[in-house]
Structure formats: C-alpha cells, structure tokens
Design an enzyme around this catalytic site. Sequence first.
Site, PDB file in Angstrom:
ATOM      1  N   LYS A   1       0.860  -1.193   0.000  1.00 17.72           N
ATOM      2  CA  LYS A   1       0.000   0.000   0.000  1.00 17.72           C
ATOM      3  C   LYS A   1       0.878   1.218   0.000  1.00 17.72           C
ATOM      4  O   LYS A   1       1.823   1.327   0.787  1.00 17.72           O
ATOM      5  CB  LYS A   1      -0.880   0.003   1.272  1.00 17.72           C
TER       6      LYS A   1
ATOM      7  N   GLN B   1       7.215   3.907   3.854  1.00 19.00           N
ATOM      8  CA  GLN B   1       5.806   3.506   3.881  1.00 19.00           C
ATOM      9  C   GLN B   1       5.574   2.246   4.722  1.00 19.00           C
ATOM     10  O   GLN B   1       4.536   2.094   5.359  1.00 19.00           O
ATOM     11  CB  GLN B   1       5.333   3.279   2.433  1.00 19.00           C
TER      12      GLN B   1
ATOM     13  N   LYS C   1       5.363   3.519   8.317  1.00 18.30           N
ATOM     14  CA  LYS C   1       4.200   4.396   8.444  1.00 18.30           C
ATOM     15  C   LYS C   1       2.921   3.570   8.482  1.00 18.30           C
ATOM     16  O   LYS C   1       2.068   3.749   9.351  1.00 18.30           O
ATOM     17  CB  LYS C   1       4.174   5.347   7.244  1.00 18.30           C
TER      18      LYS C   1
ATOM     19  N   LYS D   1       5.268   1.665  -3.115  1.00 17.86           N
ATOM     20  CA  LYS D   1       5.242   3.023  -3.676  1.00 17.86           C
ATOM     21  C   LYS D   1       5.504   2.919  -5.165  1.00 17.86           C
ATOM     22  O   LYS D   1       6.131   1.971  -5.622  1.00 17.86           O
ATOM     23  CB  LYS D   1       6.348   3.888  -3.048  1.00 17.86           C
TER      24      LYS D   1
ATOM     25  N   GLY E   1      -2.661   8.212  -4.364  1.00 11.26           N
ATOM     26  CA  GLY E   1      -1.970   9.395  -4.866  1.00 11.26           C
ATOM     27  C   GLY E   1      -0.747   9.752  -4.039  1.00 11.26           C
ATOM     28  O   GLY E   1      -0.474   9.187  -2.988  1.00 11.26           O
ATOM     29  N   ASP E   2       0.010  10.682  -4.571  1.00 12.18           N
ATOM     30  CA  ASP E   2       1.135  11.324  -3.891  1.00 12.18           C
ATOM     31  C   ASP E   2       1.353  12.598  -4.708  1.00 12.18           C
ATOM     32  O   ASP E   2       0.423  13.047  -5.398  1.00 12.18           O
ATOM     33  CB  ASP E   2       2.364  10.386  -3.870  1.00 12.18           C
TER      34      ASP E   2
ATOM     35  N   THR F   1      -4.541  13.576   5.179  1.00 11.63           N
ATOM     36  CA  THR F   1      -3.117  13.739   5.495  1.00 11.63           C
ATOM     37  C   THR F   1      -2.890  15.055   6.252  1.00 11.63           C
ATOM     38  O   THR F   1      -2.206  15.080   7.287  1.00 11.63           O
ATOM     39  CB  THR F   1      -2.252  13.683   4.224  1.00 11.63           C
TER      40      THR F   1
ATOM     41  N   SER G   1      -6.843   5.773   3.715  1.00 13.58           N
ATOM     42  CA  SER G   1      -6.860   4.868   2.563  1.00 13.58           C
ATOM     43  C   SER G   1      -7.233   3.457   3.008  1.00 13.58           C
ATOM     44  O   SER G   1      -7.999   2.758   2.340  1.00 13.58           O
ATOM     45  CB  SER G   1      -5.482   4.824   1.888  1.00 13.58           C
TER      46      SER G   1
HETATM   47  N1  GLU Z   1       1.117   9.041  -0.650  1.00 13.60           N
HETATM   48  C1  GLU Z   1       0.588   9.010   0.672  1.00 13.60           C
HETATM   49  C2  GLU Z   1       1.689   8.667   1.650  1.00 13.60           C
HETATM   50  O1  GLU Z   1       2.812   9.094   1.462  1.00 13.60           O
HETATM   51  C3  GLU Z   1      -0.662   8.153   0.798  1.00 13.60           C
HETATM   52  C4  GLU Z   1      -0.510   6.726   0.372  1.00 13.60           C
HETATM   53  C5  GLU Z   1      -1.821   5.962   0.333  1.00 13.60           C
HETATM   54  O2  GLU Z   1      -2.865   6.496   0.662  1.00 13.60           O
HETATM   55  O3  GLU Z   1      -1.741   4.788  -0.027  1.00 13.60           O
HETATM   56  O4  GLU Z   1       1.495   8.036   2.647  1.00 13.60           O
END
Ligand code: GLU
Length: 449
Positions: A93, A114, A117, A129, A168-169, A212, A381
Amino acid sequence: MTTGKAYVTSVFEKVKAQNAHEPEFLQAVGEVFESLVPVFDKYPKYIDENLLERLVEPERIVSFRVPWVDDQGHVQVNRGYRVQFSSAIGPYKGGLRFHPSVNQSIIKFLGFEQIFKNSLTGQPIGGGKGGSNFDPKGKSDNEIMRFCQSFMTELSKHIGADTDVPAGDIGVGGREIGYLYGQYKRLRNEYTGVLTGKGLTYGGSLARTEATGYGAVYFAEQMLKARGEDFAGKVAIVSGSGNVAIYATEKLQSLGAKVVAVSDSSGYVYDPEGIDVALLKQLKEVERARIVKYADARPSATFTPAGEGSIWSIKADLAFPCATQNEINEEDAKTLVANGVIAVTEGANMPSTLEAIEVFQKAGVSFGPAKAANAGGVAVSALEMAQNSQRTAWSFEEVDAKLYDIMKGIYENAAAAAKEFGAEGDLVVGANIAGFLKVAEAMSAQGIV
Ligand code: GLU
C-alpha cells in the site's frame, strides 16, 4: 554474541555498497537503522533471522516503459515504477508520484518509509510506492488521461485489491486516480478497491482528501499537549500548497492557529492576515495556478520567488513542511530555532535532512517525523479499503473520528516506544521502533520468505 550495534552497522555497510547511487534511499534507511540498535539488543533472535537485511531488500521492483502521445501528436516516453517493498502485514500500500525528479532512489526511499508508516497506523497494510518521472505541470487534461491510461495498462498486471493498492502522492490527485481507475476497470472488468483516493461517486471515502493534512495537525496537537500548549494564537508556516498543505492549513486555522505562509516550487507567499483557504483551494485545486496568483488576488500578501528567500526565514511558532523531501536543511532548521519555533510536524515525506532533525532535537523543539505525522492519509486509505470490502460508506464524522483516534494512537505508541527503549521524547526513534516491531514479529512468524 553479535551486538545490535554491530549487526545494524554490518547490514548498513552492505546496503550502502549495494545501493551506492541511491542517496535518498540510503538517507531513509540510515535514519531507521540507527533507531533500531536497542531493538536487536533486546531481541537477538531477529539477528539470527537476519531480519533487517531481508526487510531492506524490496520484495519486488517493477520498472516499465510508459509511451503516450501528446497533443501535438508526438510520441513521448516516460519511465514507470512500482516498488512492492513489504507484504509482511498486509497488501502493498502506498501512493504513486508523478514528478520529473522521480527515479528508483526516490521510489525506494518512499516505499521503505511507507512500511513503517503503514504499520504505525494499526491497519493491515504493507509497504509499497510507485510513480513516474512524468511532469504533469502544463499538460492538458487529455494528455494526463492518455498518460494515466498507458501507465495503468502496465501497472494493472502487478496490482489488485488483495495484492497491491496504489493511491496518490505528489502529482497524483483525484483527477489522475479517476483516469487510472477507469483504465484498470476497463482492462480487468472488475469493480474493486484496487486504488484509494477515489472520487466519492465511485467508491472513495469521505475525509480521504483532508486526511493527510488534518492528521498531521491532530498529531501536532498531541505534541503540543505534551508541552502544555495548544494552537490558540500560534503562528504557523506551512510549506507547499498541494493536498497536504491545503488541509493542514484549513485544520490549523479552524483550531485557532494562524497560517501566514504557503509555497510551491516557484516561491512562497507571506500573508500576515492569515492564509485565505478558500482562495488557495480555488487557485490550486480548480485553476491549477502558480502561487504568485495568490498574492495577486490578496492585498495583504506578498510573493517571494524561489531562490530569492526561504519560507523558513519567517518567524513562527509552528512549522509544517508539507512540500517535498529535503526541503529543510541544517541552515533552515537553525533559522527556525533562532526564530522561536516550538514544534515541527512533517506533512511531506522526509522533508527534513538528518542534520536538520538533529538541530531541532538538540534545541528541544517537538519534532513529529513524517512516518508518524503524515500517516493520516494512508490510514484513511485503509479505511477506504475497508469500506469498499464491506460495500458501504461511512459518514465524514465517522471517518474523521477514526482518523483522530489513529493519529492520537500513533503519537502515544511512538512516545511509549521511545521511552521503553531509552530515548524518551524522541519521536523519530519511537516511530521507527514502534513501526518496526509489528513488521518484525509478522516476518518472524511467517518464516524465511
Ligand atoms: N502518498 C501518501 C503517503 O505518502 C498516501 C498513500 C496511500 O494512501 O496509499 O502516505
């Protein structure tokens, strides 16, 4: 017996030798590894299982060609990536980033961060990612659509609602997710929760857009509370003006702080009367304009072009770097400290250099590291995935309340882990350890895979 220090050092030497040309990845790995030394002293079985060397090697990386046709009829080619870093605690994810700076080092640093996190959110999601060196700036909607369709044509072979769920990012927002989702559905004939950040009419979650930014502010609230402070009357700088910055600004102002500056890659605006969020949204979300337009429209605001001054030179109590990696260096950190900053909350991924973090921590500034402070996006998410699986939709209030609890929980877990492992008050160490422990236990339970 190998000590934690000796083990971590030897794995890091190997990682450096094997990834010498990936500075951002090494920066992210170095910061985490340093925190984990006491964990390996406490759990030597993880040394026997060589857990760190396994974790730092992505399970899989795909790199692919993305050909598309621009509005002039010219054939363009970009490079696409998906790093499927760790599936120890759930499907991969993490977001997709479309930006000219994207390369394997950037995607790997983001994917590595990630893992921790996502673990911190308490949700069952692994780390991944992806993205492309495609530059969405100045492209027409049709060009964006054709690019997204070509990108998904390849990506669709590697993802799935139970395998890997992108979102997204930077450079990938609601518009891009819509085009990507449409193409996935057309290719696979499946209406599944394969992407998050979807529009509300086709399976998106309420409060995902805000998550976020709001989450970073909820995290900051906990840091302030621990010092006996709150947002009332505080002056804040928020760098960036994308999704994270906009909703951090909105939430800060609703809780009584005044955000006096925001930025984009062309420069920053200073607005001592407080940022007009409605104007910012109109310019950035609707018109996709440059930030100078904000100063054109607002008499109280001034614009400083990039290179002619730094947003971090503005005097503020709170700083929210919400733009991109390494946007605060040692000098910037010293300036912020000299100007009396009391809390720095990372809305972007790895916005502070290692030297900058050291400056903040030495000065007693409350420092909320990205993998904890900006986890609200990916947390919601995961809630979007849960709603999709249940074929249901929760109210804004319900999702926002869950987000609040998740951010409070992340703060508490990170603070407790820091204390337990002898680094009280150090949320960098605490977040790294708390995030790592769950992944390590899951990896250990699943054998050498
Ligand atoms: N891009 C965001 C992050 O850096 C969200 C990633 C997501 O929702 O999967 O965590």
